[in-house]
Write an enzyme that holds these catalytic residues in place. Structure first.
Site, PDB file in Angstrom:
ATOM      1  N   ARG A 170      73.307 -60.808  16.177  1.00 12.09           N
ATOM      2  CA  ARG A 170      72.201 -60.352  17.034  1.00 12.09           C
ATOM      3  C   ARG A 170      70.921 -61.092  16.679  1.00 12.09           C
ATOM      4  O   ARG A 170      70.083 -61.371  17.545  1.00 12.09           O
ATOM      5  CB  ARG A 170      71.987 -58.842  16.895  1.00 12.09           C
ATOM      6  CG  ARG A 170      73.154 -58.038  17.450  1.00 12.09           C
ATOM      7  CD  ARG A 170      72.909 -56.533  17.378  1.00 12.09           C
ATOM      8  NE  ARG A 170      74.170 -55.809  17.393  1.00 12.09           N
ATOM      9  CZ  ARG A 170      74.305 -54.510  17.583  1.00 12.09           C
ATOM     10  NH1 ARG A 170      73.241 -53.761  17.778  1.00 12.09           N
ATOM     11  NH2 ARG A 170      75.487 -53.932  17.581  1.00 12.09           N
ATOM     12  N   TYR A 194      83.254 -51.949  15.934  1.00  9.03           N
ATOM     13  CA  TYR A 194      84.492 -52.747  15.975  1.00  9.03           C
ATOM     14  C   TYR A 194      84.371 -53.967  15.047  1.00  9.03           C
ATOM     15  O   TYR A 194      85.345 -54.399  14.439  1.00  9.03           O
ATOM     16  CB  TYR A 194      84.793 -53.213  17.403  1.00  9.03           C
ATOM     17  CG  TYR A 194      85.260 -52.128  18.354  1.00  9.03           C
ATOM     18  CD1 TYR A 194      85.151 -50.784  18.038  1.00  9.03           C
ATOM     19  CD2 TYR A 194      85.816 -52.457  19.597  1.00  9.03           C
ATOM     20  CE1 TYR A 194      85.567 -49.794  18.920  1.00  9.03           C
ATOM     21  CE2 TYR A 194      86.245 -51.480  20.479  1.00  9.03           C
ATOM     22  CZ  TYR A 194      86.109 -50.151  20.143  1.00  9.03           C
ATOM     23  OH  TYR A 194      86.527 -49.184  21.020  1.00  9.03           O
ATOM     24  N   ASP A 205      82.933 -43.638  17.702  1.00 13.74           N
ATOM     25  CA  ASP A 205      82.171 -43.984  16.495  1.00 13.74           C
ATOM     26  C   ASP A 205      80.912 -43.161  16.293  1.00 13.74           C
ATOM     27  O   ASP A 205      80.004 -43.582  15.606  1.00 13.74           O
ATOM     28  CB  ASP A 205      81.828 -45.489  16.499  1.00 13.74           C
ATOM     29  CG  ASP A 205      80.636 -45.797  17.374  1.00 13.74           C
ATOM     30  OD1 ASP A 205      80.440 -45.095  18.376  1.00 13.74           O
ATOM     31  OD2 ASP A 205      79.882 -46.725  17.045  1.00 13.74           O
ATOM     32  N   GLU A 206      80.850 -41.997  16.898  1.00 14.38           N
ATOM     33  CA  GLU A 206      79.651 -41.179  16.656  1.00 14.38           C
ATOM     34  C   GLU A 206      80.008 -39.706  16.501  1.00 14.38           C
ATOM     35  O   GLU A 206      80.972 -39.219  17.090  1.00 14.38           O
ATOM     36  CB  GLU A 206      78.589 -41.380  17.736  1.00 14.38           C
ATOM     37  CG  GLU A 206      79.064 -41.125  19.106  1.00 14.38           C
ATOM     38  CD  GLU A 206      78.032 -41.398  20.188  1.00 14.38           C
ATOM     39  OE1 GLU A 206      76.830 -41.251  19.939  1.00 14.38           O
ATOM     40  OE2 GLU A 206      78.460 -41.722  21.299  1.00 14.38           O
ATOM     41  N   MET A 261      78.071 -45.199  13.895  1.00 13.87           N
ATOM     42  CA  MET A 261      78.499 -46.359  13.118  1.00 13.87           C
ATOM     43  C   MET A 261      77.782 -47.617  13.617  1.00 13.87           C
ATOM     44  O   MET A 261      77.476 -47.729  14.802  1.00 13.87           O
ATOM     45  CB  MET A 261      80.022 -46.557  13.232  1.00 13.87           C
ATOM     46  CG  MET A 261      80.851 -45.332  12.891  1.00 13.87           C
ATOM     47  SD  MET A 261      80.442 -44.626  11.299  1.00 13.87           S
ATOM     48  CE  MET A 261      81.001 -45.904  10.196  1.00 13.87           C
TER      49      MET A 261
END
Ligand code: DCP
Length: 712
Positions: free
Chosen positions: A60, A23, A120-121, A19
């Protein structure tokens, strides 16, 4: 330790789906007005604006990094939106993220074997689906190719300046001279693109993916083009990929092994390993690791995608950095209670929803000891059989902590403890539950827990299935056993604490309850320390005579790691499956045990030692002896004087003889079982119930386990 596994020569399609800024996406779904804006999720700590744990790609672009604190992020990106992680019990509450992860897993798992690797993976084995697609609609026959597929990155595919990348990908997908493996990968690109689109449609989350012929390469590729993109690794591009891949970027080479490869062998990239023969690598790092290194240098990795949608373990942890370090036993107990409460809730919901029970409770902590050069030494992890119920978990976790602290500090009467306050500080605490196994459904389950032979009048006369291996509790191997989801959470997702408990300071001198307790625990540890194999990390500490121990502290405690011992234990227990597991199962639910029990209960170290001499371990003896119709004391003598009497070869015979009176079962013990088991148990007991059986008739060995606990 990495495990070398041979790769199958057949074509495989493995995907790793990760993902994007997970979060953040979960928070953005809660607050859609934040979509597309620079956003970060922070832990609730007030120090310098809190620690960033997830950063959106928009943020980012401004240079915001996860290593920053909120204040720094605001400096580089004043418009950033900082969202606090939800909090419960004074610590981060990750439930909404876990649940969101489960939503994704339920979509991804529709196309092939699915392994939930972290919050998340996910790994997917799409081989079957790709083969089917190849038969039904091969890539070269496809005219309309979805945009999402064409947006794939294909490693090694040269995109000349000015040329259309999507057109190049289309050509690669449709080329007639592709190898069988590449055709399968092209099918994988279609399947994964569709899955990702489905995830977006159903959950509003984007994800990125790597598609390759093994897990290692798929994982490497999934992070190469983020967010919301996918990367394919054709076999022909593997060499080029690894040639330039920094050693530390490879999974399992981020730590000491990677450092050693850099400093001792001068390897900067994974490709640099190619210059060493398998023998040389084996000489340096052992047979298994050597072969594993030789393999990864060539992109070989035979690891299977495990069909696992649920986490391997559960855990709850919290860090207490800097001045927040816990310096009193009372404050440790407070936080342990909070963590155990959360763990207990999750265990209960796992039991209710998934019908799974956990067998091992482990305590991990980080601590320092003031004024000593070895203050950075490792705080030992401790584990014991897990008993359900919040209070029991809390009690056990505290006992484990005390045992570990005692070991960490050294002897209780050492000078350093005279100055009782501020000699030590705990900077992180976590509790985890592992060795989670499904409760077999239907009435069969109770039979499984009973080790084969149930009362003859019962309708459950079937012998045990192979579920006993599952039910054998074992000592976890520290962090190794807390791998996958929970290890990730424990290691990386700790929120930072901001609460300091100002409570009565713990006292570590001779009269201190901690000293006493610790001594007791040490005594129990001594039992196994004496038999610990050389090289075990288990530390022997000064101990009190065993007879002084109150029953309460006699549960087995084991120092981690002990993987090898556990393996041995499994081997040793092969012939003992049923008998072994039922005893362990019920031990978990007993509040206290007699001295005799303690004498016979063991940890993995004992098992390893005993097994290595071809003798049954003390645990084996324990199980064996309590399955035969003999008074417990007699059996104990046999163990002490002649282990052969309770030896393995007699197990099957003795298992047949195992029987007991229903009336001997203490119902308060049954109440401590998981509800599912209780129900079956009650149903099973009902037809046999006979009131007022005189005590004198209670002669079987099972009484030993089910008699009411007088110490309570
Ligand atoms: N996480 C955390 N603390 C860390 C690292 C991660 O709490 N030190 C949490 C927040 C992340 C989630 O785990 O959103 C997943 O971590 P990843 O490393 O996969 O990072 P992200 O999903 O946030 O970003 P990326 O898109 O780079 O994968």
């Amino acid at each position: 330790m990495p495990v070398a596994k041979r790769e199958t020569s057949d074509g495989r399609v493995i995907a790793h789906v990760d993902m994007d800024c997970f979060y953040v996406q979960v928070e953005q779904r809660k607050q859609p007005n934040l979509r597309g804006l620079p956003t970060a999720v922070i832990q609730y700590n007030s120090f310098k604006g809190g620690a960033l744990i997830a950063v959106s790609y928009e943020a980012r672009n401004f240079g915001v990094k996860r290593s920053m604190r909120g204040d720094e992020a605001k400096d580089v990106c004043p418009q950033i939106h900082l969202v606090q992680v939800p909090v419960a019990r004074g610590k981060a509450d990750l439930n909404s993220y876990r649940n969101a992860g489960s939503e994704v897993v339920s979509i991804l798992s529709k196309k092939g074997r699915c392994e939930r690797a972290s919050i998340d993976e996910v790994y997917l084995d799409l081989t079957d689906a790709a083969e089917t697609m190849l038969l039904e609609m091969p890539p070269e026959a496809r005219e309309d190719i979805e945009e999402e597929v064409l947006k794939s990155h294909v490693l090694g595919l040269e995109i000349k300046e000015g040329s259309d990348a999507k057109e190049e990908v289309r050509k690669w997908i449709r080329r007639g001279d592709a190898t069988y493996q590449d055709k399968l990968l092209a099918c994988g690109a279609f399947i994964v693109a569709n899955l990702r689109m489905q995830v977006l449609k159903d959950t509003e989350f984007t994800c990125s993916a790597g598609i390759a012929h093994n897990k290692m390469l798929a994982k490497l590729a999934s992070g190469m083009n983020k967010p919301a993109q996918q990367t394919v690794v054709p076999q022909s591009s593997v060499g080029g990929l690894l040639e330039s891949l920094p050693i530390k970027k490879m999974k399992q080479l981020g730590g000491k092994l990677g450092s050693s490869l850099q400093s001792d062998l001068g390897c900067k990239t994974v490709g640099d390993l190619l210059q060493f023969s398998e023998e040389k690598l084996q000489q340096c790092y052992g047979i298994n690791t050597g072969t594993w290194l030789w393999n990864i240098a060539r992109g070989i990795n035979g690891e299977e995608v495990e069909g696992r949608l649920l986490p391997k373990s559960h855990g709850s942890g919290k860090t207490f950095p800097g001045p927040q370090a816990l310096k009193t036993l009372a404050s440790v107990q407070h936080w342990l209670n909070e963590l155990c409460e959360e763990l207990s809730e999750r265990l209960q919901s796992d039991l209710n929803q998934n019908k799974r029970i956990a067998h091992t409770l482990t305590l991990h902590a980080r601590a320092y000891k003031k004024g000593e050069s070895d203050s950075l030494r490792k705080f030992p992890s401790k584990s014991c059989p897990l008993r359900y119920g919040t209070t029991k978990i809390q009690e056990d976790a505290l006992t484990l902590f005390q045992a570990a602290l005692r070991e960490f500090l050294g002897f209780c009467n050492s000078k350093t403890h005279g100055n009782e306050n501020n000699n030590w500080g705990v900077t992180s605490l976590s509790v985890s539950a592992s060795k989670i196994v499904p409760i077999p459904s239907g009435t069969h389950s109770i039979v499984k827990y009973f080790g084969g032979q149930v009362p003859s009048s019962s309708s459950f006369n079937q012998p045990l299935g192979n579920a006993f291996d599952e039910a054998v509790p074992s000592s976890p191997s520290g962090s190794e056993n807390c791998s996958g989801l929970i290890s990730y959470e424990l290691q990386q997702n700790y929120p930072e604490g901001d609460t300091e408990i100002k409570n009565s300071e713990a006292c570590l001198h001779e009269q201190d309850p901690l000293c006493n307790l610790s001594r007791k625990v040490d005594s129990s540890l001594k039992e196994s320390s004496l038999e610990s194999p050389a090289g075990s990390e288990h530390r022997t500490t000064k101990s009190e005579p065993y007879r002084d121990l109150p029953a309460k502290d006699h549960r087995p405690l084991s120092s981690t790691p002990s993987l090898k011992a556990v393996e041995k234990k499994k081997t040793a227990g092969n012939n003992l499956k049923g008998n072994y597991s039922i005893m362990d199962f019920f031990n978990n639910y007993q509040n206290s045990q007699s001295s005799l029990e303690h004498k016979n209960v063991t940890n993995a170290h004992d098992v390893k030692t005993a097994s290595s001499f071809g003798l049954p371990s003390t645990m084996d003896s324990y199980s064996t002896c309590n399955q035969i119709e003999q008074p417990a004391e007699r059996c104990r003598e046999e163990i002490d004087s002649n282990v052969g009497e309770c030896s393995v070869p007699n197990m099957s015979q003795r298992r047949q003889a195992w029987d007991y009176n229903i009336d001997e079962i203490d119902h308060s013990v049954i109440e401590e079982l998981p509800p599912e088991i209780q129900q079956e148990f009650q149903a099973w007991l009902r037809p046999h119930k006979r009131p007022n059986v005189p005590n004198s008739k209670r002669g079987s060995s099972i009484t030993h386990y089910f008699l009411p606990d007088k110490s309570r």
